[in-house]
Motif scaffolding. Structure first.
Motif, mmCIF file in Angstrom:
data_model
loop_
_atom_site.group_PDB
_atom_site.id
_atom_site.type_symbol
_atom_site.label_atom_id
_atom_site.label_comp_id
_atom_site.label_asym_id
_atom_site.label_seq_id
_atom_site.Cartn_x
_atom_site.Cartn_y
_atom_site.Cartn_z
ATOM 1 N N ASP A 135 0.810 -1.209 0.000
ATOM 2 C CA ASP A 135 0.000 0.000 0.000
ATOM 3 C C ASP A 135 0.851 1.270 0.000
ATOM 4 O O ASP A 135 0.334 2.372 -0.022
ATOM 5 C CB ASP A 135 -0.927 0.026 1.223
ATOM 6 C CG ASP A 135 -1.923 -1.110 1.196
ATOM 7 O OD1 ASP A 135 -2.346 -1.500 0.087
ATOM 8 O OD2 ASP A 135 -2.269 -1.607 2.278
ATOM 9 N N PHE A 136 2.182 1.097 0.063
ATOM 10 C CA PHE A 136 3.062 2.255 0.098
ATOM 11 C C PHE A 136 2.946 3.036 -1.207
ATOM 12 O O PHE A 136 3.061 2.484 -2.289
ATOM 13 C CB PHE A 136 4.516 1.806 0.301
ATOM 14 C CG PHE A 136 5.476 2.939 0.525
ATOM 15 C CD1 PHE A 136 5.627 3.483 1.789
ATOM 16 C CD2 PHE A 136 6.224 3.459 -0.512
ATOM 17 C CE1 PHE A 136 6.513 4.517 2.007
ATOM 18 C CE2 PHE A 136 7.109 4.497 -0.299
ATOM 19 C CZ PHE A 136 7.253 5.027 0.965
ATOM 20 N N VAL A 137 2.697 4.303 -1.086
ATOM 21 C CA VAL A 137 2.576 5.166 -2.262
ATOM 22 C C VAL A 137 3.854 5.988 -2.364
ATOM 23 O O VAL A 137 4.173 6.757 -1.463
ATOM 24 C CB VAL A 137 1.352 6.092 -2.153
ATOM 25 C CG1 VAL A 137 1.276 7.020 -3.338
ATOM 26 C CG2 VAL A 137 0.091 5.264 -2.018
ATOM 27 N N THR A 138 4.593 5.803 -3.450
ATOM 28 C CA THR A 138 5.850 6.524 -3.599
ATOM 29 C C THR A 138 5.660 7.889 -4.238
ATOM 30 O O THR A 138 6.598 8.659 -4.313
ATOM 31 C CB THR A 138 6.858 5.724 -4.443
ATOM 32 O OG1 THR A 138 6.285 5.498 -5.726
ATOM 33 C CG2 THR A 138 7.219 4.413 -3.780
ATOM 34 N N GLY A 139 4.481 8.194 -4.711
ATOM 35 C CA GLY A 139 4.273 9.475 -5.363
ATOM 36 C C GLY A 139 4.701 9.390 -6.817
ATOM 37 O O GLY A 139 4.736 8.311 -7.414
ATOM 38 N N ALA A 140 5.048 10.498 -7.385
ATOM 39 C CA ALA A 140 5.380 10.572 -8.813
ATOM 40 C C ALA A 140 6.868 10.341 -9.053
ATOM 41 O O ALA A 140 7.537 11.128 -9.716
ATOM 42 C CB ALA A 140 4.938 11.919 -9.360
#
Length: 126
Positions: free
Chosen positions: A12-17
């Motif tokens: 679920d980790f969101v690294t962004g752009a």
């Protein structure tokens, strides 16, 4: 672009752009890393020593996921929230590079989420 590198982490980790690492032309370019627990996706704030260790452990996991070691790191850029903590951060940093030290730039910067250190690096792949 040859390959995107992400270490094992919480799905679920969101690294962004951005990607944690990109392999291009025999080099791995590691995005700025901080004291994040990859299992919980949370920042782990602490002393400059603690945050430097976790940050470099995160970098190490990305470097190893690309098939390299910290000995392959050729350049680091380091952002410190407080340059007065340089000596304390440097003691921990040096333990990750016991042989030939990579080239390095260290600056004071305004950092997100009250973190104390952010580091990116370039790695020459074996």
């Amino acid at each position: 672009m040859e390959k995107v590198i992400h270490p094992e982490r919480n799905p679920d980790f969101v690294t962004g752009a951005y990607s944690d690492g990109i392999i291009v032309g025999g080099f791995l370019f590691v995005s700025g890393q901080a004291a994040v627990d990859f299992k919980t996706s949370q920042f782990v704030l602490g002393t400059i020593e603690e945050e430097t260790k976790r940050t470099l452990d995160n970098i190490k996991s990305i470097v190893e996921a690309a098939g390299a070691t910290m000995a392959n790191v050729v350049k680091c850029t380091v952002h410190l929230a407080d340059i007065a903590e340089f000596d304390r951060y440097n003691v921990v940093y040096a333990t990750y590079f016991p042989g030939i030290k990579p080239a390095r730039t260290t600056v004071q910067s305004v950092l997100a989420e009250n973190i104390k250190v952010e580091i990116d690096c370039i790695v020459k792949l074996p």
